[in-house]
Write a protein that holds these residues in place. Structure first.
Motif, short mmCIF file in Angstrom:
data_model
loop_
_atom_site.label_atom_id
_atom_site.label_comp_id
_atom_site.label_asym_id
_atom_site.label_seq_id
_atom_site.Cartn_x
_atom_site.Cartn_y
_atom_site.Cartn_z
N GLY A 2 -16.37 -0.27 -1.91
CA GLY A 2 -15.18 -0.97 -1.47
C GLY A 2 -14.43 -1.63 -2.61
O GLY A 2 -14.73 -1.41 -3.79
N VAL A 3 -13.46 -2.45 -2.27
CA VAL A 3 -12.61 -3.11 -3.26
C VAL A 3 -13.29 -4.39 -3.74
O VAL A 3 -13.74 -5.21 -2.93
CB VAL A 3 -11.23 -3.44 -2.67
N GLU A 4 -13.36 -4.56 -5.05
CA GLU A 4 -13.89 -5.79 -5.64
C GLU A 4 -12.73 -6.56 -6.25
O GLU A 4 -11.86 -5.97 -6.92
CB GLU A 4 -14.93 -5.47 -6.72
N VAL A 5 -12.71 -7.87 -6.04
CA VAL A 5 -11.60 -8.70 -6.50
C VAL A 5 -12.13 -9.89 -7.29
O VAL A 5 -13.09 -10.55 -6.87
CB VAL A 5 -10.76 -9.22 -5.30
N SER A 6 -11.52 -10.16 -8.43
CA SER A 6 -11.83 -11.34 -9.24
C SER A 6 -10.53 -12.05 -9.60
O SER A 6 -9.45 -11.45 -9.58
CB SER A 6 -12.56 -10.94 -10.53
N ARG A 7 -10.65 -13.31 -9.93
CA ARG A 7 -9.48 -14.08 -10.36
C ARG A 7 -9.78 -14.73 -11.70
O ARG A 7 -10.78 -15.43 -11.84
CB ARG A 7 -9.10 -15.11 -9.30
N ILE A 186 -0.71 -8.78 -10.00
CA ILE A 186 -1.97 -8.17 -9.60
C ILE A 186 -2.27 -7.03 -10.56
O ILE A 186 -1.41 -6.18 -10.81
CB ILE A 186 -1.90 -7.60 -8.17
N VAL A 187 -3.48 -6.99 -11.10
CA VAL A 187 -3.91 -5.87 -11.94
C VAL A 187 -4.96 -5.09 -11.16
O VAL A 187 -5.95 -5.66 -10.70
CB VAL A 187 -4.51 -6.36 -13.28
N VAL A 188 -4.73 -3.79 -11.00
CA VAL A 188 -5.59 -2.96 -10.16
C VAL A 188 -5.97 -1.69 -10.90
O VAL A 188 -5.16 -1.11 -11.63
CB VAL A 188 -4.88 -2.59 -8.84
N ALA A 351 -4.01 7.03 -7.89
CA ALA A 351 -2.74 6.32 -8.07
C ALA A 351 -2.24 5.73 -6.76
O ALA A 351 -1.80 4.57 -6.71
CB ALA A 351 -1.69 7.27 -8.66
N SER A 352 -2.33 6.52 -5.69
CA SER A 352 -1.91 6.01 -4.38
C SER A 352 -2.81 4.86 -3.93
O SER A 352 -2.33 3.87 -3.37
CB SER A 352 -1.96 7.13 -3.34
N ARG A 353 -4.09 4.98 -4.19
CA ARG A 353 -5.02 3.94 -3.77
C ARG A 353 -4.79 2.65 -4.54
O ARG A 353 -4.80 1.55 -3.95
CB ARG A 353 -6.46 4.43 -3.96
N ALA A 354 -4.57 2.74 -5.85
CA ALA A 354 -4.31 1.53 -6.65
C ALA A 354 -3.05 0.83 -6.16
O ALA A 354 -3.01 -0.39 -6.02
CB ALA A 354 -4.18 1.90 -8.12
N SER A 355 -2.01 1.62 -5.89
CA SER A 355 -0.76 1.04 -5.39
C SER A 355 -0.95 0.38 -4.03
O SER A 355 -0.41 -0.71 -3.77
CB SER A 355 0.31 2.14 -5.30
N GLN A 356 -1.72 1.02 -3.17
CA GLN A 356 -1.98 0.46 -1.84
C GLN A 356 -2.73 -0.87 -1.92
O GLN A 356 -2.37 -1.84 -1.23
CB GLN A 356 -2.79 1.47 -1.03
N ARG A 359 -0.31 -3.61 -3.19
CA ARG A 359 0.62 -4.06 -2.16
C ARG A 359 -0.06 -4.99 -1.16
O ARG A 359 0.50 -6.01 -0.75
CB ARG A 359 1.23 -2.87 -1.43
N GLN A 360 -1.28 -4.65 -0.77
CA GLN A 360 -2.00 -5.48 0.20
C GLN A 360 -2.30 -6.85 -0.38
O GLN A 360 -2.16 -7.87 0.31
CB GLN A 360 -3.28 -4.77 0.62
N LEU A 361 -2.70 -6.91 -1.63
CA LEU A 361 -2.99 -8.20 -2.26
C LEU A 361 -1.73 -9.04 -2.41
O LEU A 361 -1.76 -10.25 -2.21
CB LEU A 361 -3.65 -7.98 -3.62
N LEU A 362 -0.62 -8.40 -2.75
CA LEU A 362 0.64 -9.14 -2.89
C LEU A 362 1.15 -9.64 -1.54
O LEU A 362 1.67 -10.75 -1.44
CB LEU A 362 1.70 -8.25 -3.54
N LEU A 363 0.99 -8.83 -0.51
CA LEU A 363 1.55 -9.18 0.80
C LEU A 363 0.62 -10.07 1.63
O LEU A 363 1.07 -11.01 2.28
CB LEU A 363 1.86 -7.90 1.59
N PHE A 364 -0.68 -9.76 1.60
CA PHE A 364 -1.61 -10.43 2.50
C PHE A 364 -2.64 -11.30 1.78
O PHE A 364 -3.41 -12.00 2.42
CB PHE A 364 -2.35 -9.39 3.35
N GLY A 365 -2.67 -11.19 0.44
CA GLY A 365 -3.62 -11.99 -0.32
C GLY A 365 -5.03 -11.45 -0.30
O GLY A 365 -5.95 -12.10 -0.79
N ARG A 366 -5.22 -10.25 0.25
CA ARG A 366 -6.55 -9.65 0.33
C ARG A 366 -6.39 -8.15 0.55
O ARG A 366 -5.37 -7.70 1.11
CB ARG A 366 -7.36 -10.24 1.48
N PRO A 367 -7.38 -7.36 0.15
CA PRO A 367 -7.36 -5.93 0.50
C PRO A 367 -7.66 -5.78 1.98
O PRO A 367 -8.53 -6.48 2.52
CB PRO A 367 -8.45 -5.33 -0.37
#
Length: 430
Positions: A2-7, A186-188, A351-356, A359-367
């Protein structure tokens, strides 16, 4: 996994997803700043900035930016939209450090050399001219301008010749200083990537990026609708009929997406079957729904010759009216299948997955997990779709047309023929 997120300590969000059997990596930086964030005198600057990002930094010439990434078989590019700007690359996994370094260099050390700026302004002026000479491009610009009149959301991303020619290097530096901060970035990376290694690379090169942007939130958009027609001596007329849509965050967003697929999302859709297959009124017809952070727009685009002009819009309106009367379960199931397949197929493309993910992180704050999206779609019913249709197509329409539009009915007649008007589509046809 799945998606891993760090700040990072400066607030920059870093996300990765490992895709099995992929030997490359798609990575990029997505910024929550686009054409909508420009001041009046900056119209077109976000797009120009995208161009100028590859024209030289303190460490690399424009040629070095192109050659270094291509020497390892990679590619690098950028894109500007209404609400975001992205800078991205695709490389083999061993070359991720180079790609991260180059993207960081572009974002932090671009020179915006005056000579390069002058050349790129000339390129964009040609781009503006080419868009104006392409009816199926310009009709969409006029569509958003009419739907969101006198608002940044409705302006062309390219800008105008007057504004583009006026920009200086200092203005570009000021724009990026004001709009770009770690809090809006966001860096993905997606593909053959290890999260901890990628975070270390990003930390080393972007960990010192300014934490906060100073740009203000764009003014809340107001859909207004209206009519625009440009009579041109062309073989076909480009026509868009649209209505107020739904923002990303509202309950009816996914319902609107599915409705657009049922009406005009493929060869089996209602509009394609009725307008093209049964009546032969045009070669291409489709529906779309664009969501933004605070509003949206739903539209139907078609191209037709003069002989089909009078009949086309009444037929489209009748199909919109029918959607408010009944939608079949088979149609809903087909749209579900199309949406699900689209999600799965895009997830198989790095490429499509990184963009998706960005967008989710920018819009919803989470994948947003694929399973959650499918649950939302599964909750849609034919009753919800027909209810939405009745409300959606009762808003004030936006009509734009470019080409031989003399036979197109007056806007007032089209307004009356819609479900919220005093007549029906057959009144127009009669």
């Amino acid at each position: 996994m799945g998606v891993e997120v760090s700040r990072l300590s400066n607030g920059l969000t870093v996300a990765t997803e490992t895709l099995p059997s992929i030997e490359s990596v798609a990575l990029g930086v997505w910024v929550k700043s686009g054409a909508r964030d420009e001041r009046d005198e900056e119209h077109g600057m976000a797009h120009l900035l995208e161009h100028m990002a590859f024209k030289g930094t303190r460490r690399r010439s424009a040629f070095q930016i192109a050659s270094e990434i291509e020497d390892v078989g990679g590619e690098i590019n950028a894109a500007t939209s209404v609400e975001t700007t992205s800078f991205y690359a695709r490389v083999l996994s061993a070359d991720v450090p180079l790609a991260v370094d180059m993207l960081a260099d572009i974002l932090q050390e671009s020179l915006f050399d005056p000579d390069e700026l002058s050349r790129e302004q000339h390129v964009i002026l040609q781009e503006i001219g080419a868009a104006h000479d392409t009816p199926d491009d310009i009709v969409f610009d006029r569509f958003t301008e009419t739907a969101f009149r006198h608002q940044t959301l409705g302006r062309s991303i390219l800008g105008t010749p007057e504004t583009v020619k006026s920009f200086t290097s200092k203005q570009l530096h000021d724009f990026i200083e004001r709009q770009y901060g770690a809090d809006r970035m966001i860096v993905v990376a997606a593909g053959d990537i290890r999260h901890d290694d990628f975070v270390r690379e990003v930390e080393a090169r972007l960990g010192g990026f300014r934490a906060k942007s100073t740009g203000t939130t764009p003014q809340y958009a107001q859909y207004v609708g209206g009519d625009f027609r440009e009579n041109r001596d062309l073989m076909d007329a480009q026509i868009i009929l649209g209505f107020e849509g739904r923002a990303y965050h509202v309950r009816d967003f996914y319902c609107s997406q599915v409705l657009s697929m049922i009406l005009g999302g493929g060869m089996s859709s209602r509009l394609f079957q009725e307008v093209r297959e049964k009546r032969g009124l045009c070669y291409s017809v489709y529906a779309f729904h664009w969501g933004f952070s605070d509003t949206g727009i739903f539209g139907v685009h078609a191209a037709t010759g003069q002989s089909g002009m009078a009949e086309l819009v009444p037929v489209i309106i009748r199909e919109l009216e029918r959607a408010g009367e009944s939608i079949g379960q088979v149609e809903l199931d087909r749209a579900h299948a199309q949406y699900r397949a689209g999600l799965i197929m895009s997830g198989e493309n790095p490429a499509s997955r990184a963009s998706q993910i960005a967008r989710q992180l920018l819009l919803f704050g989470r994948p947003v997990p694929k399973e959650e999206l499918m649950e939302r779609l599964a909750a849609l019913t034919v009753d919800r779709l027909t209810d939405l249709s009745g409300r959606l197509f009762s808003t004030k329409p936006t009509l734009t047309a470019v080409g031989p539009v003399g036979a197109l009915a007056p806007y007032e007649s089209i307004l009356e023929a819609l479900p919220n008007g005093t007549g029906m589509a057959r009144k127009l046809a009669g």
